[in-house]
Design an enzyme around this catalytic site. Sequence first.
Site, mmCIF file in Angstrom:
data_model
loop_
_atom_site.group_PDB
_atom_site.id
_atom_site.type_symbol
_atom_site.label_atom_id
_atom_site.label_comp_id
_atom_site.label_asym_id
_atom_site.label_seq_id
_atom_site.Cartn_x
_atom_site.Cartn_y
_atom_site.Cartn_z
ATOM 1 N N HIS A 74 0.800 -1.227 0.028
ATOM 2 C CA HIS A 74 -0.105 0.088 -0.108
ATOM 3 C C HIS A 74 0.887 1.237 -0.007
ATOM 4 O O HIS A 74 0.482 2.282 -0.502
ATOM 5 C CB HIS A 74 -1.224 -0.100 1.326
ATOM 6 C CG HIS A 74 -2.037 -0.965 0.888
ATOM 7 N ND1 HIS A 74 -3.381 -0.887 1.215
ATOM 8 C CD2 HIS A 74 -2.077 -2.247 0.541
ATOM 9 C CE1 HIS A 74 -4.184 -1.710 0.828
ATOM 10 N NE2 HIS A 74 -3.319 -2.705 0.614
ATOM 11 N N ASP A 93 8.458 4.850 -0.186
ATOM 12 C CA ASP A 93 9.004 5.948 0.520
ATOM 13 C C ASP A 93 8.471 5.898 2.050
ATOM 14 O O ASP A 93 9.145 7.017 2.723
ATOM 15 C CB ASP A 93 8.698 7.279 -0.182
ATOM 16 C CG ASP A 93 7.154 7.645 -0.195
ATOM 17 O OD1 ASP A 93 6.610 6.816 0.133
ATOM 18 O OD2 ASP A 93 7.059 8.829 -0.712
#
Length: 361
Positions: A74, A93
Site C-alpha cells: 500500500h 518511501d
Amino acid sequence: MDFSQLLSLVALALVASQVAEAAPPPKVTCADGNVTANAVCCQLFSAVAILQENLFDGAQCGEEAHSALRLSFHDAIGFSIHGMQGLSGGGADGSILVFNATELKFHANIGIDDITSEQFPVFQTTNLSAGDFVHLAAAVGTANCPGAPQLDFFFGRAPPVAPAPDLTVPEPTDSVDAIIERFADAGFSVDEIVALLSSHTVAAADEIDTTIPGTPFDTTPFTFDTQFFVETLLKGSLFPGNGSQAGEVLSPIHGEMRLQSDFELSRDPRTACLWQAMINDQTRMQTQFKAAMHKLELLGQPDTLVDCSDVIPVPAPFKGQAVFPATFSRRDIQQACLLEPFPTLQTLPGPETSVPPVPGS
Ligand code: HEM
Ligand SMILES: *[C@@H]1O[C@H](CO)[C@@H](O)[C@H](O)[C@H]1NC(C)=O
Ligand SMILES: *[C@@H]1O[C@H](CO)[C@@H](O)[C@H](O)[C@H]1NC(C)=O
Ligand SMILES: *[C@@H]1O[C@H](CO)[C@@H](O)[C@H](O)[C@H]1NC(C)=O
C-alpha cells in the site's frame, strides 16, 4: 582449424573459467560480529532484532508479519510511471507511515491503521527513514513465514516528502481490467500481478466483514505455500454468494474468505494460466514473488540504494506438497487455464475441516 583459431578458442575457454570462478563479492565484518556485503548495512542488524522482538512477537509469521507485507504494497504502489501529478512523493518511501493522517483516509487503506499504529513507536526506536523501516519490516516479517523466499532489501531511502495521491491502491471490488490498468500504470506486467498475489497465502481479512475478523484467504495462513492458488480455484457458491460482503465471494471452505478480485483474477484468461502454474511449484512462486517484490520496494527510489539483502533472515523451507483440503478433489476445481492440465494433487485425509481465524486481528 588453424593455430590462431585454436589459440582464440583456448583464450575463450580461459575467460569462461575465470568468470565461473569469479570470487564472491568481499564481505565486511561489523563491530558486533555480523557479516554483510557493505559496511553501511551493519546498522541494520539491530533494527532486524528490534523488529523481531517488538513487532513480530519473536519472529512469528502472525498478524503483524502479514500486515507488514500488506503495508509495503500500500506504501509502494502509490506511484506512476507517468509521473505523480506534480507531487514529489510516491513509491516505496514510507509516506503511508509519516503521512498517515492523509493516506489512511483513502478507502483502500481501511484497516491499515492497525499496523501503522503498531509500527510507529517501533520505527521511532530505530535510526531508519520511514521508507527503509516499512520495507525492511516487510522483508523481515515475510522471512518468518516458512516457504517464503528471502526477500531483497535495499537501504538508503530519503524521508518521504508528501503523501501519495488517492486511488492508487487496488480494491477487491475493482474489475480485472481496472486492476491490470492500475498495475501497468505503476510499471507491473500481468504476470507480476499474479506473482505479487502470492502474498495472499499469508493473509486474512479484518475489514471486508468486520463480524468475522482474521478470516484467512487459505487454510495455511502461517505458511508461504501455494495453497492459496489451489483453494481460490475451488468451485464456490454462486457469485456473488448469499451473505457475502462487497469485495468478497464465498469460499466453499468453512472459515475461509475469497476476495472478489482473487476470484476473478484466478479465472481470467490473462492470468489463469500463471495462477494454475503456481500450484505446487514452490520454486516458481518464490522466484517470481521475490523478483516482483524487488521491483516493488524500489518504486520511485534512486539507484543509489545499497543492497543489504543479506541482513534479511533466511526463511525456513516449506517441505510439503500442495493438496486438496479434506473431502475436496479434482472435480471441485473450476479450471480456467485451458492450455495446461491441472496438476495432480493428493486430498488431505479426514472429515471436512474449518479454518480458524488468524489471532490478533
Ligand atoms: C489486486 C490487488 C490486491 C487487492 C485488491 C488486495 C486486497 C486485499 C484486501 C481487501 C485484504 C483484506 C484487508 C482486510 O479486510 O483486513 C488484503 C489483505 C492482504 N493483502 Fe492484498 N490485495 C491486493 C494485492 C496485494 C499485494 C500486491 C500484496 C503484497 C505484495 C498484498 C498483501 C496482502 C496481505 C499480506 C494481506 C493480509 C493482511 C493481514 O492479514 O493482516 N495484497 N488484500
Ligand atoms: C543513523 O543514521 C545515519 C544516517 O543514515 C547514519 O549516518 C548513522 O551512522 C546512523 N547511526 C547509527 C547508530 O546507526
Ligand atoms: C548480530 O546482530 C544482532 C542484533 O544486533 C546481535 O544480537 C548479534 O549478537 C550480532 N552478532 C552476531 C555474530 O550475530
Ligand atoms: C500517525 O502518525 C503519528 C505521528 O505523526 C503517530 O503518532 C501515530 O501513531 C500514527 N497513527 C497511525 C494510526 O498510524
